[in-house]
Design an enzyme around this catalytic site. Structure first.
Site, short mmCIF file in Angstrom:
data_model
loop_
_atom_site.label_atom_id
_atom_site.label_comp_id
_atom_site.label_asym_id
_atom_site.label_seq_id
_atom_site.Cartn_x
_atom_site.Cartn_y
_atom_site.Cartn_z
N GLN A 191 -56.54 5.03 -31.21
CA GLN A 191 -56.91 3.77 -30.56
C GLN A 191 -56.83 3.86 -29.03
OE1 GLN A 191 -58.30 1.38 -32.19
NE2 GLN A 191 -57.78 1.91 -34.31
N CYS A 338 -58.16 -0.33 -43.85
CA CYS A 338 -57.73 0.36 -45.07
C CYS A 338 -56.93 -0.56 -45.97
CB CYS A 338 -56.86 1.56 -44.76
SG CYS A 338 -57.37 2.45 -43.34
N1 PLP Z 1 -54.81 6.34 -37.06
C1 PLP Z 1 -55.15 5.13 -36.61
C2 PLP Z 1 -54.28 4.45 -35.59
C3 PLP Z 1 -56.30 4.50 -37.08
O1 PLP Z 1 -56.63 3.29 -36.61
C4 PLP Z 1 -57.09 5.17 -38.03
C5 PLP Z 1 -58.29 4.51 -38.60
O2 PLP Z 1 -58.21 3.51 -39.25
C6 PLP Z 1 -56.71 6.44 -38.48
C7 PLP Z 1 -55.56 6.99 -37.96
C8 PLP Z 1 -57.54 7.20 -39.46
O3 PLP Z 1 -58.72 7.64 -38.84
P1 PLP Z 1 -59.98 8.27 -39.61
O4 PLP Z 1 -60.73 7.13 -40.18
O5 PLP Z 1 -60.77 8.99 -38.56
O6 PLP Z 1 -59.46 9.22 -40.62
#
Ligand code: PLP
Length: 515
Positions: A191, A338
């Protein structure tokens, strides 16, 4: 309905035009395999190298590694695997290592899940410990100070995806330094990209994963920074791509697109300045305060991303506000994408110790650094419209039964079934079971539609039964409330009741056209 206002950038972002063009170019003209030694391959290799060089510059990677990954989840796995393999090997050599895996209580689920997974698979059997945060979402540094000497790995995100809270990375680095901790340090920087200044090689950070789709690149591409000298173990082995650090033919379209975003970051001009973003967030906050009496913000503005607002409104559950905003064409979320399907209270806000009502009522509004003044103007106008709709038509609380799945499936209409039912039964009653305030902000999708919220169904069903038993077709935003409406109608004896699977979100056009 008017245009869509997308305010869920922390979940994912649209792909910016230059990134789209770069991806198409890479697929159409630059389709070579960067491992091939002929000219087509060499051109693809040149692109790969130039995007990596740009990434190194933007991240301030110094002598560290920068790998292309499929996204942050893969970067997190690689970092955790690398650190835990190093711990395991050190133990095998008889060296002392830490026995704790410390992670911030507000980390994205990918972090604790990866720690638990690799700890189990590698048999390292370290103890997973949540590092608590205070009421402002900041890591409790005095607890870190106590535990750091025992930590094998420490994971503290740069900025939180739900609240936008920016971690005190300098404070954490100082604690790790002063306590003499030898823990490997991962900072999930997903982020932060495009919103905070990065100069990774000037820090003690060992691993920093990034994700393209959070900043105008497509899904399926990301970056992992690994500090020079930090242990590294490949997650995938095979054809030796990425200098043997990450096998598999590279996602050249995604990498090209990410390159365009990195170019925009490096060149300046494309993205709004920090001050402009702060001003946009301030305007949205003012609009929320005016429209939604009693609104409380769940993060301090001076210690959070200028692109995120997380708030709760007394008496309004997240879902109710989300439905209303969605009806007004504004896409926001209740927390992380998620976990939004789970409709559980936010674990991030719970970790901050906020009262239960605020954890269950939280709404996140997030925009990207390409946001325009016109988008913010329109969002403020729609927030005002939602406030007005709520004042005129307060929410009727739902009282319909939860349907059983079999009944719900057998009475669900897809687009084709809806069209044929309406063609056969022009007398069918179309009932929008959303709240009157949602109906008011979006307007009826077609003439003749009645708006009857769930809690008012029983009193209408009697009258409908008395006037004959034409098919009743319920619909709502997503199909969840209309499924409950079918269960309610059936319980009250109206068997010829149906609902539109996927709701307006999936069938807006079909419903408008129907009949
Ligand atoms: N870390 C954070 C803070 C996130 O906001 C997200 C996405 O939702 C992720 C990790 C996972 O990212 P990715 O969708 O690229 O696997």
């Amino acid at each position: 309905m008017n245009t869509e206002i997308y305010l869920d950038a922390n979940a994912t972002s649209p792909v910016m035009e230059a990134a789209l063009a770069a991806a198409v170019q890479a697929m159409r003209d630059g389709f070579g395999n960067p491992s091939s030694t002929h000219a087509t391959g060499l051109r693809a290799r040149a692109l790969l190298d130039s995007v990596r060089a740009q990434a190194r510059k933007v991240l301030g990677a110094g002598e560290g590694r920068v790998l292309f990954t499929s996204g942050a989840t893969e970067g997190i796995q690689t970092a955790v695997l690398s650190a835990l393999c190093a711990v395991r090997d050190a133990r095998l050599r008889g060296e002392a290592t830490g026995d704790l895996l410390l992670y911030g209580a507000t980390e994205h689920k990918a972090v604790p899940e990866s720690l638990a997974h690799w700890n189990r698979l590698l048999g390292t059997n370290l103890e997973l410990v949540k590092l608590p945060v205070d009421g402002h979402g900041q890591h409790l540094l005095h607890i870190l100070r106590d535990l750091a000497p025992r930590a094998a790995m420490v994971c503290t995100m740069a900025a939180n995806n739900e609240t936008g809270v920016v971690s005190d990375l300098d404070g954490i680095a100082a604690v790790l330094r002063d306590s003499g901790s030898r823990a490997y340090w991962m900072v999930d920087s997903v982020q932060a990209l495009g919103k905070l200044t990065l100069d990774l090689s000037a820090t003690r950070i060992d691993y920093a994963p990034f994700s393209g789709h959070k900043l105008y690149a497509p899904k399926g591409v990301g970056l992992l920074y690994v500090r020079a000298g930090a242990p590294f173990t490949p997650l995938m082995c095979g054809g030796g791509q990425e200098a043997g650090q990450r096998a598999g033919t590279e996602n050249m379209a995604g990498i090209a697109a990410l390159g365009a975003v990195l170019d925009a970051l490096a060149d300046g001009g494309t993205f709004r300045t920090h001050a402009e973003l702060v001003q946009y967030r301030g305007r949205l906050a003012e609009a929320l305060c005016a429209a939604l009496p009693g609104v409380v913000f769940n993060a301090d503005v001076d210690k959070s991303l200028p692109t995120t607002l997380n708030f709760s409104v007394p008496g309004l559950a997240s879902r109710e506000l989300l439905n209303l905003f969605d009806a007004a064409g504004m896409r926001v979320s209740a927390g992380s994408a998620c976990s939004s399907a789970a409709a559980a209270p936010s674990y991030v806000l719970e970790a901050m110790g906020l009262p239960a009502w605020r954890c269950g009522a939280a709404v996140r509004l997030s925009f990207g650094p390409m946001a325009s003044a016109a988008l913010i103007d329109e969002a403020c106008a729609r927030i005002a419209m939602c406030g007005e709709a709520l004042r005129r038509a307060p929410l009727a609380r739902e009282a319909a039964p939860v349907p059983d799945q079999a009944c719900c499936d057998s009475h669900a209409l897809n687009q084709a079934a809806l069209a044929s039912l309406l063609a056969e039964h022009p007398d069918a009653l179309l009932v929008d079971v959303r709240e009157p305030c949602e109906f008011a902000v979006s307007g009826p999708c077609r003439d003749g539609v009645q708006n009857v919220p769930l809690s008012c169904l029983p009193e209408h069903i009697d009258a409908w039964l008395r006037s004959g038993a034409a098919p009743l077709v319920f619909f709502c935003r997503s199909g969840a409330r209309s499924a409950r409406a079918v269960a309610c109608a059936q319980r009250l004896g109206y068997v010829n009741a149906w609902h539109v699977a996927g709701g307006l979100a999936m069938n807006d056009v079909a419903l408008r056209r129907a009949g």
